[in-house]
Design an enzyme around this catalytic site. Structure first.
Site, PDB file in Angstrom:
ATOM      1  N   HIS A  61       9.836   2.048  -2.500  1.00 42.33           N
ATOM      2  CA  HIS A  61       8.405   2.398  -2.624  1.00 42.33           C
ATOM      3  C   HIS A  61       8.131   3.831  -2.154  1.00 42.33           C
ATOM      4  O   HIS A  61       7.583   4.634  -2.921  1.00 42.33           O
ATOM      5  CB  HIS A  61       7.545   1.386  -1.867  1.00 42.33           C
ATOM      6  CG  HIS A  61       6.107   1.779  -1.756  1.00 42.33           C
ATOM      7  ND1 HIS A  61       5.276   1.926  -2.859  1.00 42.33           N
ATOM      8  CD2 HIS A  61       5.337   2.089  -0.670  1.00 42.33           C
ATOM      9  CE1 HIS A  61       4.061   2.291  -2.452  1.00 42.33           C
ATOM     10  NE2 HIS A  61       4.087   2.405  -1.132  1.00 42.33           N
ATOM     11  N   HIS A  86       5.130   7.862   4.625  1.00 43.48           N
ATOM     12  CA  HIS A  86       3.709   7.487   4.692  1.00 43.48           C
ATOM     13  C   HIS A  86       3.428   6.103   5.278  1.00 43.48           C
ATOM     14  O   HIS A  86       2.354   5.861   5.810  1.00 43.48           O
ATOM     15  CB  HIS A  86       3.047   7.636   3.306  1.00 43.48           C
ATOM     16  CG  HIS A  86       3.333   6.528   2.349  1.00 43.48           C
ATOM     17  ND1 HIS A  86       4.443   6.523   1.540  1.00 43.48           N
ATOM     18  CD2 HIS A  86       2.658   5.384   2.067  1.00 43.48           C
ATOM     19  CE1 HIS A  86       4.422   5.432   0.794  1.00 43.48           C
ATOM     20  NE2 HIS A  86       3.357   4.718   1.096  1.00 43.48           N
ATOM     21  N   GLU A  90       2.600   2.974  10.260  1.00 43.86           N
ATOM     22  CA  GLU A  90       1.822   1.728  10.160  1.00 43.86           C
ATOM     23  C   GLU A  90       2.705   0.482  10.256  1.00 43.86           C
ATOM     24  O   GLU A  90       2.350  -0.485  10.916  1.00 43.86           O
ATOM     25  CB  GLU A  90       1.065   1.710   8.829  1.00 43.86           C
ATOM     26  CG  GLU A  90       0.179   0.482   8.675  1.00 43.86           C
ATOM     27  CD  GLU A  90      -0.271   0.268   7.241  1.00 43.86           C
ATOM     28  OE1 GLU A  90      -0.906  -0.758   7.002  1.00 43.86           O
ATOM     29  OE2 GLU A  90       0.027   1.120   6.375  1.00 43.86           O
ATOM     30  N   ASP A  91       3.898   0.533   9.599  1.00 44.04           N
ATOM     31  CA  ASP A  91       4.693  -0.690   9.453  1.00 44.04           C
ATOM     32  C   ASP A  91       5.934  -0.770  10.339  1.00 44.04           C
ATOM     33  O   ASP A  91       6.592  -1.814  10.374  1.00 44.04           O
ATOM     34  CB  ASP A  91       5.154  -0.830   7.984  1.00 44.04           C
ATOM     35  CG  ASP A  91       3.975  -1.014   7.037  1.00 44.04           C
ATOM     36  OD1 ASP A  91       2.902  -1.414   7.513  1.00 44.04           O
ATOM     37  OD2 ASP A  91       4.134  -0.741   5.829  1.00 44.04           O
ATOM     38  N   ASP A 152       0.489   6.733  -3.812  1.00 45.55           N
ATOM     39  CA  ASP A 152       0.784   5.430  -3.206  1.00 45.55           C
ATOM     40  C   ASP A 152       0.086   4.314  -3.990  1.00 45.55           C
ATOM     41  O   ASP A 152       0.687   3.303  -4.353  1.00 45.55           O
ATOM     42  CB  ASP A 152       0.296   5.455  -1.742  1.00 45.55           C
ATOM     43  CG  ASP A 152       0.495   4.133  -1.027  1.00 45.55           C
ATOM     44  OD1 ASP A 152       1.502   3.455  -1.301  1.00 45.55           O
ATOM     45  OD2 ASP A 152      -0.351   3.774  -0.185  1.00 45.55           O
ATOM     46  N   ASP A 272     -13.621   7.074 -32.346  1.00 44.78           N
ATOM     47  CA  ASP A 272     -12.939   8.189 -31.670  1.00 44.78           C
ATOM     48  C   ASP A 272     -11.770   7.669 -30.826  1.00 44.78           C
ATOM     49  O   ASP A 272     -11.761   7.775 -29.612  1.00 44.78           O
ATOM     50  CB  ASP A 272     -13.930   9.003 -30.817  1.00 44.78           C
ATOM     51  CG  ASP A 272     -14.717   8.132 -29.855  1.00 44.78           C
ATOM     52  OD1 ASP A 272     -14.768   6.916 -30.070  1.00 44.78           O
ATOM     53  OD2 ASP A 272     -15.273   8.680 -28.894  1.00 44.78           O
TER      54      ASP A 272
END
Length: 733
Positions: A61, A86, A90-91, A152, A272
């Site tokens: 990921h 990223h 947090e994890d 993300d 269109d």
């Protein structure tokens, strides 16, 4: 299943090599490569024991997010490092301080902005809205936060298939509500379109695949048409010595679905489906004149619709978009949109913010700079509820723009529908706050008047003027709403201080010791949500102080006196309260699939067979909505914590109200034939029927009671057999 860890590690290394190859906008020196490799190793080590819902190692990921940043947004090494890391803070066990020590302050700041809200959050506020508010705060400092966040979200949407259905719907709703508009505002057109398409695929899979299939079937016809249409233009451009690329750009599936929905037309009537794009290689100083020369060549061959000409080269959009759009009539009698732009403009249109920095010259303030400056102003000292901030801010994200002018000729960009008061706040917040009137093109007009492109606006002010609550009914921009709300709150606080003093004075007169008593009963009785509201109502005399005689202090709380008149009043109020009839239990609700009381939402009128979800309301218990309800996106994105699973468990005898809109040719006896099908053949009860006829065409609405979607489909199938009926569609309310 046995996992081959060695093979898996090789595949991960290959994925990282692919990322390094795609990092064309990053520096290629050894030190930069070493820093990116270090970030990969830290992320790999931090996530080594974690797997995604699909079963693959979690590290795929962050690598994929970093690749989107590098390849599709065009970001550099710092963003790639932050994308790889990223989710680590947090994890995993990694902290912001660890990131700072390993990579530096800038990387730590971006990761902190990307780390989601943790800890205790007020249960009455949407977690996503709070998260979005935090992103905005960081965005004012470094725009890369939101670009990585978008990457993300894009990867999460691409891999959403492995999640539970209820989670998919919540994530898709948040994506449509917040992330797609943000991608649009940052000029990331392809990412915005893909986010919308993936959200639609999740929410309306059948409709998505139907449109996708029809687009594939008609692709050959479109290609032949574009080639034939382009031929004379190509020939002339080559003769004139232009270096160019010419291609057909298909409309996104979401925008086709949106048009079908808004106009109530089938796929075949969306004309269109594509636009022809001409991208020229032009020197910066010749861009404008070259684009207009190409426009002249196009309109030499095909008649233009003057009303559909859009010049975003002379006045670029707020997201930096520059292009010249015209709609011309083709030889087959079809209108075709032609977009004319240079290579630089095309790169900015596709890659947005990142490409803007590549082409930025000197210290010229761009549209992006102005936008970020505007965000900084809006969130300074902003104590607004996060949901209010998101709702107001969202208004500025997706709006098309108008261009209006000050008396001195300075141009201001505003969203379509903006009022003269919005213009006043755009000039300066103090001018907006003291605004008493406006002159548009030298004519005195109301403050609520909607401005049009090209208007010249003069604002009239008075130092005695203050913002009024009714102003919120017609202002459109977040800046104006935010400033008005802030001013009204300040005024309310000042009055609340006076109200509190008045209440304390009355307590003293009634000989009530108020220092340590609870005002809970008082607030409940006078329907005041907070102490501030209670004091405000007292100051504005909405609450009369003589009403306090009905209260007394008991066990440290101010309570309603239990006198005989008060008891009688309470007794009769309880008697008057309507008894709620328990509804038949035909839905199973929540994770445990329990049978609970519920009511059906009037906004979409679901019936058994529809895909539905439950929403826990403040005062009316559980409301059941269709997944395709017009309010679903807002409910799921803003109040995800109040959305619960719900599904029909079996066919039930209870009938549900729904409506059918029927259109056809007005033959003799057609109404009688339709009502016979409804009443006699299928034994469906009708609640109401209404038909109108004009110029040989009839249009009718029938409200009927059906058991479920299968019952309804059978009714529609039989009604379509009636001679003269050309179209039938379900209406929700």
């Amino acid at each position: 299943m046995q996992i081959d860890l060695e093979k898996e590690k090789k595949e991960i290394d290959e994925a990282f090599k692919g990322l390094m190859k795609s990092a064309t906008y990053s520096k290629k020196d050894a030190a930069t490569k070493k820093r990116i490799k270090k970030a990969f190793e830290v992320a790999y080590d931090a996530h080594k024991d974690i797997r995604r819902k699909s079963g693959e190692p979690y590290i795929y990921h962050p690598i994929a997010v970093a690749r989107i940043c590098a390849e599709e947004i065009g970001l550099g090494a710092t963003s790639i490092i932050c994308a790889l890391l990223h989710d680590t803070v947090e994890d995993t066990e990694l902290t912001i301080e660890d990131v700072r020590n390993l990579f530096g302050d800038k990387e730590a700041q971006i990761i902190e902005g990307l780390t989601k809200i943790s800890g205790v959050v007020d249960a009455t506020v949407s977690l996503q809205a709070e998260n979005f508010k935090k992103i905005l705060l960081t965005l004012a400092e470094d725009v890369r936060v939101i670009l990585i966040k978008l990457a993300d979200r894009l990867h999460n949407m691409r891999t959403i298939g492995s999640m539970r259905r209820d989670k998919q719907l919540k994530i898709a709703s948040e994506t449509l509500f917040l992330y797609a508009p943000l991608a649009h505002r940052l000029g990331l057109h392809s990412i915005k379109s893909e986010l919308e398409d993936l959200s639609l695929k999740c929410q309306e899979p059948e409709m998505f695949h139907e449109i996708e299939s029809k687009l594939k079937k008609s692709q050959e016809v479109r290609t032949r048409f574009i080639n034939h249409f382009s031929l004379p233009i190509r020939k002339t451009l080559e003769e004139k010595g232009f270096e160019f690329e010419m291609k057909g750009r298909p409309k996104s599936i979401y925008s086709i679905w949106n048009k079908m929905n808004k106009k109530g037309i089938p796929f075949e009537e969306v004309y269109d489906l594509f636009a022809v794009r001409i991208i020229i290689d032009s020197k910066p100083e010749n861009e404008k004149s070259d684009c207009w020369q190409v426009y002249s060549i196009v309109t030499d061959f095909y008649q233009p619709n003057i009303e559909r000409l859009r010049d975003w080269i002379s006045a670029p959009k707020a997201n930096g978009y520059e292009s010249l759009h015209t709609t011309v009539m083709s030889p087959t009698g079809k209108w075709v949109e032609v977009q004319i732009r240079t290579k630089r403009m095309d790169e900015i249109a596709e890659m947005g913010f990142a490409a803007h920095w590549k082409y930025k010259e000197g210290s010229v303030e761009s549209q992006y700079d102005k936008w970020i400056k505007q965000i900084r102003e809006l969130i300074e000292n902003n104590d607004a509820n996060a949901l209010d901030l998101v709702d107001d801010f969202k208004l500025d994200l997706f709006s098309d723009e108008i261009y209006v002018y000050t008396p001195e000729g300075e141009m201001k960009n505003l969203p379509i529908g903006a009022s003269a008061l919005d213009f006043a706040f755009a000039v300066h917040s103090e001018i907006g706050a003291h605004c008493i009137g406006a002159k548009v093109n030298n004519k005195l007009v109301p403050l609520s008047i909607a401005l049009k492109s090209g208007d010249q606006v003069e604002i009239l002010t008075s130092k005695n003027q203050k913002p009024k609550e009714d102003w919120l009914n017609f202002v459109k921009t977040h800046r104006a709403k935010s400033k008005i709300k802030s001013s009204l709150k300040e005024e309310k606080r000042e009055l609340a201080i006076i109200g509190k003093a008045m209440l304390e004075k009355e307590f003293k007169r009634l000989d009530i010791s108020h220092q340590n008593i609870s005002l809970k009963e008082l607030k409940k009785h006078f329907k005041a949500p907070s102490s501030l509201d209670l004091y405000f109502k007292i100051a504005t005399e909405e609450i009369k102080l003589n009403q306090l005689r009905d209260f007394e202090v008991k066990h440290g709380s101010l309570r309603f006196k239990r006198t005989i008149p008060n008891r009688l009043k309470n007794y009769f109020e309880r008697k008057k309260a309507p008894k709620t009839e328990k509804k038949e239990e035909i839905l199973v609700i929540g994770d445990n699939m329990e049978k609970l009381d519920y009511s059906l939402a009037n906004c979409c009128n679901p019936i058994p067979g529809d895909e539905v979800f439950g929403f826990i309301t403040v005062a009316e218990g559980i409301k059941i909505h269709k997944v395709s309800c017009p309010n679903a996106v807002q409910l799921m994105s803003n109040y995800a914590y109040r959305v619960i699973k719900a599904r029909w468990i079996e066919k039930d005898k209870m009938d549900f109200l729904t409506g059918l809109k029927i259109i056809g040719i007005d033959n003799v006896g057609i109404v009688n034939n339709i009502t016979q099908v409804v009443s006699n053949e299928l034994h469906v009860n009708m609640r109401s029927i209404k038909f109108e006829s004009y110029d040989g065409i009839f249009e009718g609405t029938i409200m009927v009671f059906v058991q479920n979607t299968l019952h309804l489909e059978n009714l529609i199938k039989n009604l379509k057999k009636v001679e003269g009926v050309t179209k039938i569609e379900r209406i929700d309310n």
